[in-house]
Design an enzyme around this catalytic site. Structure first.
Site, short mmCIF file in Angstrom:
data_model
loop_
_atom_site.label_atom_id
_atom_site.label_comp_id
_atom_site.label_asym_id
_atom_site.label_seq_id
_atom_site.Cartn_x
_atom_site.Cartn_y
_atom_site.Cartn_z
N SER C 276 12.91 -13.77 4.47
CA SER C 276 13.99 -14.45 3.78
C SER C 276 13.85 -14.26 2.28
O SER C 276 12.80 -13.82 1.81
CB SER C 276 13.89 -15.96 4.05
OG SER C 276 14.03 -16.24 5.43
N SER C 314 16.89 -13.40 8.65
CA SER C 314 16.56 -13.67 7.26
C SER C 314 17.35 -14.88 6.76
O SER C 314 18.51 -15.05 7.08
CB SER C 314 16.91 -12.43 6.44
OG SER C 314 16.31 -12.44 5.17
N ASP C 316 18.79 -15.89 3.65
CA ASP C 316 19.13 -15.38 2.31
C ASP C 316 20.10 -16.37 1.68
O ASP C 316 21.32 -16.29 1.88
CB ASP C 316 19.74 -13.98 2.41
CG ASP C 316 18.74 -12.97 2.97
OD1 ASP C 316 17.56 -13.32 3.15
OD2 ASP C 316 19.14 -11.82 3.22
#
Lengths: 394, 394, 394, 394
Positions: C276, C314, C316
């Site tokens: 991440s 991830s 993000d």
């Protein structure tokens, strides 16, 4: 205060806590038969409820409460009084580590629902939904992870697909919220005791110290059965209701809050923070994640029917899931999965059911709650059943 | 049919169109005094309306309608009957090319509101909001651009900051919607005739062929004045109401739709598409774009109070703007601007006002509408005022 | 392990922790002059950085780190090794309890950022942004509340306008993440030590155990100065970088990850969770909340330039704030406020600056990080500066 | 000008239009073999394209163009020059009236994509996606409805599930955009001629008058094949590219725009509106609607790789659909449906493919476009292939 450390003069506390746990775990035994619910008072609601008129009418759903009630001075910290707790809802029971199709909707975001990003991104909810007081969200969240660590077959896998889903409302008018009284063990207890069957309402679990329309409130639940050509589906709703001003209260179309203007909370309490509501909607109707967002939006409309305006500082956050669409956390392994969904002819009944069950669950929270005195001696009154009946008859 | 091309036997048509324009432009002269509105029937609503109880109570707001009513065979195309139109709302009057802070909310997206992306991205609305029938959105949109081309001081500048905002609902039960009867000239007419003052309601403008709760409906409007410590603000609402089933209708908390179960639309009509509602909310309260989104969300709650469930195929799209925060389209020129906003103490009154004015505007649309017969001889009835009064009295 | 309880044989640990705190608090003294940053290696970046090339170039921004590094067996719990920490960013310094205009954008939501709902709803961020490991979000959040309780002039007011903003990435490859090593005191330390001036990068604070592109990574920062006709503005970015696979790595347009294919993490590590990135964007350019959302979106584009695809698992998540638009938590008191904003001519430079500073901050995190060995003896290597230089020269 | 009305001296025009149609419909015959595409120039791209390296590699996808090129004075209106058109993409071919799972993402909303609300709400796209110039969106939209009226088995059903999806970019620098030259017949032509097979690129269809990075641009397409353990999937992208400034242009990591600084558009043109890009992503990988939103987001990252910053006044709107999940418009009839989806192991390859194909499609648009002179004699140059090759070799 609630640590495992044994201290001599805590017997009083222990009795209270035991009683709370007892009341929470076996509500139907102790007062289930006698405590009236909203429709027992003759309040008219649309639609057909399920057998329990509870979120647990949706097969597989389990609910657990930990209720903490203790007076100041009953622990080593000299903080209190304690009027708080945690409620957990497992979509598929506490032994399942599968996820269900899910989505959330934020009507007013002055609140918190951790884990939301995962739900938004993957359209799937793993683990329980927990509801507690505003300041204990962190400990409840970390406790769920610790519980996963100790119980889940593959915690890493689970945590790469989700993070704990924890919502809150503010009980600081009755509870010593800055005392951080909820500990990980209380969360474990709610998780371990989650079960199907009747759901305790009112001053229990996360709802222990909550209030609505300046009456005592807390946890409420309701359900609806919808029959469509495609099939028969159940919609269940559970709320932690802690919002609204007295004059806003509408029950079954009647402006009750303008009729019962006394029994206000004691001096000082009425000017505070105007609260929040967390609404959990469960269904066995097959729905895709974005369709569940549509369902979650409809909770707004049930809320509106009770007079809410979604006040400025209210955290009105709703989450809906479908137990019909389930996935393993191991959805990285090759192979195509699928989610099923009902046709449009069946969606409107599910929308109506959501609105109706939300409306009733909130009123159930009010009806079940009992007068409570807490912080600084403030008292929030239960809505008086007899006077409510009288107002509605008019 | 309504082309400028002169054709001999169109006199009948011309009379009708002239009459329509006349009724639209001077409604207060012709029937303004005598046509009752919802509160004239004694229906109780909360809050204090403005002088006109209309969106035009917000200073600067102008509304224009073009109403098209003609029978089949009255034009060269041999299509018809025509029961449609277009309504435009200018936030700051038709001579202003400035933008206002704005935001929209989609309760159910089975509809269209062109220009939305610009509003979302820049938080500003330029030009009018237009509302028409579903199939004429394109021509209305292009006509607004043509009107800009011919009127705006710098059309290119305007179009680099916005595209026309056009919403719709479906009038195909009464109107020959596939005939594409709205032409650019009709749009120009609505734009050119927009004005402040009383707003015609019911079977006018975009609302001409619209229905709600299986009664005839259309355009409705209402307003509220809110007094706060920060100041006195006006909230105005205009709706094009075209949704819902009879049994859902609630007025002032009373399930009217379950009491008046006759006067249903003639055979065939009741099984169709379940419609939409466009809600425009204007205010002079200073609000930032994201705060206007919060206001737009509250329209859902007003809608809910009238019994809507935001049906599956409904396009329930709401747009809110604040005339207190205005910008020139030339906001690329150097220099810092600012938008002002009210404090939280004043936001809840604005929320309540939005809910109340939405609720009343919808009922106003129903009360003002008159029985209409259209496509295939289908008839939608006006809600009978006397029987409504009787039901509410009970 | 890091409890206040004094235990005899913890001297080793104490030395390590002291050293960590020392490195964290005085990085510029100890290695500030000699540790190269990305542009010291001759990597070409667009735009003009501020004096520190750090988020702290935005006046008022303060950053604090607590870095925890300890071996297994160094505490009573027998858990470890510890390779984790917490980083806090105060928009207006740790002594300010005002809020700043803010917004977030989620590129991929397999992560968490608590407090987001408040930011979305009110467009304002109060208190610090904290970044830590995935499993410690709860304790960090609750600790911030406790710190408010003990420091803020009116904690209740603050908590009715906000809840703590805590993000995370997963350091479980190097850190014993299930050991829950971060305690409230570590959070207090980061909060209390936040300061302006140079920002330590690499293996510090929340970035201690983080990795990117299968190299060691962590905290990185960068800034840009933009000169427009409207004025001169600063954009600062801070990242906690913990994402991506080696082959994806692009630096300054060069596919470095395809050139340096050795120095992979030791056996086992490379198949895990793909990480991440949390990106914090600060600016003194006046921007409204929705404009800050636009800025936050641009961080995606800086990330893309380094080869990220925003992998499926991830988290993000990006948050942007403007120190030019500040409000007191007491925004319920009567009176109209305002937020200012730059014109469109100045927005593109702010967008470019965000993209450029994001790109550079990530590379700075890689360049500053040092090889680390942690859980199960796994090692993540620092990117070799000399070889990177050679690849870029080609 | 393009009316069916026959006028004597229009032969010149007719020849041009015929030639355009010819080039559009049979590009592979006329110049398909000889016109180079980006990878023919040796530009390196990652991933494996499909047989046509076009969106039509996704089985069932059909593309149609109508290209309008005419000089001022060649029609009765005396407006011009005309440099515009319309491009349509049918997910499942022009004879299918089924819908496909779909979602959109707005990177920057200074643009329009009608029909978006339906896509957001139902997660399904019916009918074609059309792309045209900014001012002709309305006529294209209404024309599609008229085409439905005349072709669809049940137009009412279709229109209760969707409204036409029409996007745009601004060609007003080369085209007399205020002349409204696109008529319904041109739209019918694009719809009727949509087909599988090679897709014409550059100055065709909606891309006729479009420019990017201050070079001539227009339509571009590309595709990728991804092989996963779950199966082999195709991702196809089609763009209408009309954005960006010269200095921003990056090709394959090389800052080409800083190397080729001449061949700028003639005086005056470079200061205008900075354009937009519409990106259509097709795939046969089974994906749910919300997963398609994730795919659409990744188009931003391909765009970023070519140097875009998503300029302030750019309409960067992306729509993704999966042909693997199809539904009949009659999804109101009883019965449960399902949508399938790939596991997480296969999603990252689809994300990468989207980024790569977007990057290449944009470069393909630039490479295919030819120098064009239009409004006020302004000229936009084609990017010179030989010089580009030379720059990349450096």
């Amino acid at each position: 205060m609630f640590n495992s450390v044994s201290v001599k003069n805590f017997n009083y506390l222990k009795v209270i806590v035991s009683l709370c746990i007892c009341l929470t775990v076996f509500p139907h035994i102790i007062y289930g038969e006698t405590k009236p619910r909203a429709r027992d008072l003759g309040i008219p609601f649309e639609g057909s409820p399920g057998a329990l008129n509870a979120i647990t009418d949706v097969a597989g759903v389990e609910v657990g409460h930990t209720t903490l009630i203790a007076e100041k001075g009953s622990s080593e910290t000299d903080r209190g009084p304690v009027r708080t707790g945690v409620t957990v809802v497992f979509p598929q029971g506490r032994e399942s580590y599968n996820g269900v199709a899910a989505a959330r909707f934020v009507l007013n975001g002055a609140g918190e629902l951790t884990g939301s990003e995962f739900v938004d991104e993957f359209g799937v909810l793993f683990g329980p939904i927990a509801i507690t007081n505003t300041l204990s969200v962190g400990v409840v969240r970390d406790a769920i992870i610790e519980w996963y660590r100790d119980h889940a077959p593959d915690p890493l896998l689970l945590l790469s697909r989700s993070l704990p889903t924890v919502g809150e409302t503010w009980d600081g008018e009755l509870n010593d919220i800055y005392g951080f009284h909820i500990k990980k063990t209380h969360v474990f207890s709610a998780l371990d005791n989650a079960k199907t069957g009747p759901v305790a309402e009112g001053n229990v679990g996360g709802g222990t110290g909550m209030t609505a329309y300046q009456f005592k409130a807390g946890i409420g639940t309701s359900s609806r059965i919808v029959s469509t050509e495609t099939g028969r589906f159940t919609v269940g709703v559970l709320v932690q209701a802690n919002y609204g001003w007295r004059h806003q209260l509408i029950i079954a179309g009647v402006p009750v809050g303008k009729e019962i203007t006394d029994l206000m909370p004691s001096e000082g309490a009425q000017k505070k923070h105007d609260g929040s509501i967390i609404i959990v909607i469960a269904t066995d109707a097959p729905l895709l994640p974005f369709q569940l967002k549509r369902v979650a939006k409809r909770a707004s409309m049930g809320l509106a029917r009770n007079g809410s305006i979604a006040n400025d500082t209210s955290g009105d956050i709703f989450i809906a899931f479908s137990t019909a669409n389930s996935v393993s956390p191991d959805f990285s392994k090759p192979g195509i999965s699928s989610f099923s969904f009902i046709p449009h002819e069946a969606i409107d009944p599910v929308f109506s059911a959501t609105i109706e069950a939300t409306e009733e669950a909130i009123i159930n929270a009010l009806i079940a709650a009992e007068t409570m005195t807490g912080m600084n001696g403030m008292t929030f009154h239960a809505i008086p059943h007899d006077r409510l009946r009288a107002v509605l008859k008019k």
